[in-house]
Design a protein around this motif. Structure first.
Motif: not given
Length: 233
Positions: A67-68, A98-99
């Motif tokens: 998710n980067l 939020d992870g």
């Protein structure tokens, strides 16, 4: 068996300094019955009082970076993995709320140290304009301006360079981590850049305060072709 973990040099500040390192435990250390940890100073003249806090060992396994948006070498096209520019280390951390994953830059020994990567120049089209953006935050007590420095090797062997500066950051109140700052610039691809065989991209600091070496975070690095809608991260 001994293992030395060196902290970054102090800058003369009387405030708290942060020291982190990654240590890989081998078979002998894993089977040991006892491990002693010592905190010592290198210079003979340092006989002053010292304070210590929050000594801990934490298991570190690099977090998946799916998710980067920031290029991380995991298959995201266009930008290779990041590494520390000059001295320091780069970790992948995660926001507890939020992870979100982000890059954490530690042990910067000079005020302008940051991170670097290489950009896939085969995606460039001569004459097109590209928007380069990312967000960052620092743990510094005082503001410092960020910039990206691009260096490219042209087909003839000569090198070109350009600095793209971020706006002045907002004021800081105490130690960080501070709020995320956003930086955006545009770059037109002339013939030299478009035909370059290699491009190095550095996220570095301007050194406005002449010695700030606090930790820094980076995230969401993105190149967008303004003229064609193409983007790569």
């Amino acid at each position: 068996h001994k293992h030395f973990v060196w902290c970054p040099k102090t800058t003369g500040s009387v405030g708290w300094m942060n020291c982190q390192q990654i240590v890989e435990i081998d078979d002998v250390q894993a089977r040991s019955q006892i491990m002693e940890i010592k905190m010592a100073w290198r210079e003979d003249w340092n006989l002053y009082d010292n304070d210590y806090d929050n000594v801990m060992f934490e298991e570190y396994n690099p977090i998946a970076t799916d998710n980067l948006v920031l290029g991380d070498g995991s298959g995201n096209d266009g930008i290779a993995g990041f590494s520390a520019y000059n001295e320091g280390s780069v970790l992948i951390n995660q926001e507890p709320g939020d992870g979100n994953n982000y890059f954490h830059n530690i042990h910067r020994t000079l005020s302008w140290h940051g991170m670097k990567t290489y950009v896939d120049t085969s995606r460039f089209v001569e004459g097109n304009t590209y928007k380069i953006s990312w967000k960052y935050r620092t743990y510094s007590m005082t503001p410092d301006t960020m910039r990206t420095q691009l260096s490219w090797k042209e087909s003839g062997g000569s090198w070109g360079h350009v600095n793209l500066y971020c706006p002045d950051p907002s004021s800081y109140a105490g130690a960080g981590p501070h709020t995320w700052q956003y930086c955006e610039n545009t770059l037109m691809m002339d013939s030299g850049r478009a035909s370059s065989v290699e491009m190095e991209m550095k996220l570095i600091w301007n050194g406005d305060e002449g010695g700030q070496t606090a930790d820094a975070d980076y995230d969401d690095l993105l190149w967008v072709c303004v003229d064609c809608g193409q983007s790569f991260s």
